[in-house]
Design a protein around this motif. Structure first.
Motif, short mmCIF file in Angstrom:
data_model
loop_
_atom_site.label_atom_id
_atom_site.label_comp_id
_atom_site.label_asym_id
_atom_site.label_seq_id
_atom_site.Cartn_x
_atom_site.Cartn_y
_atom_site.Cartn_z
N PHE A 114 0.84 -1.20 0.00
CA PHE A 114 0.00 0.00 0.00
C PHE A 114 0.87 1.26 0.00
O PHE A 114 0.61 2.21 -0.76
N TYR A 162 -2.90 4.31 -8.66
CA TYR A 162 -3.90 3.56 -7.89
C TYR A 162 -5.04 4.47 -7.45
O TYR A 162 -6.22 4.10 -7.54
N ILE A 166 -9.11 4.43 -8.33
CA ILE A 166 -10.20 4.47 -7.34
C ILE A 166 -11.22 5.53 -7.75
O ILE A 166 -12.44 5.30 -7.71
N LEU A 324 -10.61 0.02 -10.45
CA LEU A 324 -10.07 -0.99 -9.56
C LEU A 324 -10.14 -2.39 -10.17
O LEU A 324 -9.26 -3.23 -9.94
N ALA A 346 -6.13 -4.03 -3.00
CA ALA A 346 -7.36 -3.69 -3.72
C ALA A 346 -8.58 -4.31 -3.04
O ALA A 346 -9.64 -3.68 -2.97
N THR A 349 -9.36 -2.20 -0.11
CA THR A 349 -9.87 -0.91 -0.59
C THR A 349 -11.32 -1.02 -1.03
O THR A 349 -12.16 -0.17 -0.70
N ILE A 353 -14.33 1.01 0.90
CA ILE A 353 -15.16 1.96 0.14
C ILE A 353 -16.61 1.50 0.15
O ILE A 353 -17.53 2.33 0.30
#
Length: 375
Positions: A114, A162, A166, A324, A346, A349, A353
């Motif tokens: 990350f 990245y 997103i 993504l 991912a 993430t 989200i």
């Protein structure tokens, strides 16, 4: 007669005088009693879904410390312990599995990946800034030589980072979700108000509702390719339109079904009041139907947004929309030693989200439905 008069006077005299309002119960002139700040703060925290801070606020006001400590343990302590146990099991399990790319990455390796992605984003932004600065300097030189020169700024064509991916995924899912809402809410209202329309659409809804995005995407791709021609001035890329329409086709059903259910379950007396007042169809929908069905409509919207976010990742993998989903697919195809760690970044993430999107919808539901609970 005199005895009766005397008795009546005694009775009148014996009746207690009406109580005068106590001075303490009357609010002072010109002043309005306000809700204490702690109560307003706890309401706001509950509205935002930050329930674990509510016991902290109540502890600060001295409200039943034992009960608040217990509530704090249930809302914060237990989840933190569960996360800690999950991390331990993940670290142990990851070291036991060997793949063609090496061991499954544990929490430290995923965190390192990350940080690496964030560093790549910062480096790419520096390149973009330098690119635009060179263009500005070049245009200034040409304008100094030729004042009639029309300066042009070319967009930076570096690879998306990245964080850029997103943003692309969020933009795509909200486009598909908005289109699904525009279609589903009016259709749901019509189904709830008309038994004929509900009967006509019910079978079609049950047929198309379980269809996978992997089945929709090839059809959408062929249709979009046939009717939408892109050029240099096109507003949207085909990959974006393919992904957004696929999200729409898969996510509109929860909103449609819940809207129809909410409208159909409205109290008949309310609808009769609208007829007595001779309200037109549009006024009945906006003043009676929508406010009454709002809790269930928002329940459908929350479900649709969650479904759309899940569907988007699969759609972007196949449509190659730079979000993504494409990031996960590219890392899988890349097959480097960093790929598994980045894919797991991912995964987390996408989950975080999705959780935040659900909390946003829950907050909006509370705001627009004034705290009503859906049936």
């Amino acid at each position: 007669m005199n005895d009766m008069t005397a008795t009546s006077k005694n009775v009148v005299a014996a009746e207690p005088a009406p109580d005068k309002p106590s001075r303490k119960t009357l609010p002072e002139h010109g002043k309005v009693e306000r809700t204490p700040f702690s109560i307003r703060l706890t309401r706001m925290l509950g509205l935002l879904g930050i329930n674990f801070l509510i016991p902290v606020v109540k502890l600060a006001t001295g409200e039943s410390p034992r009960a608040q400590f217990k509530e704090l343990w249930m809302t914060l302590g237990v989840p933190l312990v569960a996360v800690f146990v999950f991390l331990i099991l993940w670290s142990w399990g990851a070291s036991q599995v060997e793949t063609s790319l090496g061991q499954i990455p544990g929490p430290p390796q995923v965190w390192d990946e990350f940080q690496g992605l964030m560093a790549e984003h910062a480096a790419e932004r520096e390149k973009a800034d330098a690119f635009y600065e060179r263009q500005i300097a070049r245009n200034e030189q040409r304008l100094a030589i030729d004042p009639t020169y029309e300066a042009k700024t070319r967009p930076y064509t570096g690879k998306p980072t990245y964080l850029d991916q997103i943003v692309t995924s969020l933009y795509t899912v909200f486009a598909g979700f908005l289109l699904a809402t525009i279609i589903a809410v009016p259709l749901g209202i019509l189904c709830g108000l008309s038994r004929t329309i509900n009967s006509a659409l019910s079978l079609l809804i049950q047929i198309f509702k379980p269809v996978s995005p992997l089945a929709w995407l090839p059809i959408v791709t062929m249709v979009v390719s046939a009717v939408y021609v892109t050029d240099a001035d096109a507003w949207f890329e085909k990959s974006f339109i393919n992904s957004a329409i696929t999200v729409t086709l898969c996510s509109l059903w929860p909103t449609l079904i819940n809207t129809a259910l909410g409208v159909a379950s409205i109290d008949r007396d309310l609808m009769n009041v609208g007829r007595v007042l001779q309200l037109g169809w549009f006024n009945r929908v906006t003043k009676i139907v929508l406010p009454s069905a709002l809790p269930l409509i928002f329940t459908g919207l929350r479900l649709s947004l969650g479904v759309g976010w899940m569907v988007l990742i699969a759609a972007e993998m196949l449509a190659q929309n730079p979000g993504l989903g494409k990031f996960v697919w590219d890392e899988f195809q890349n097959g480097s030693s960093h790929s598994l760690g980045r894919i797991m970044v991912a995964v987390f993430t996408i989950g975080v989200i999705g959780f935040l999107l659900d909390r946003i919808m829950a907050t909006l539901q509370q705001l627009f439905s004034f705290g009503q609970k859906s049936a």
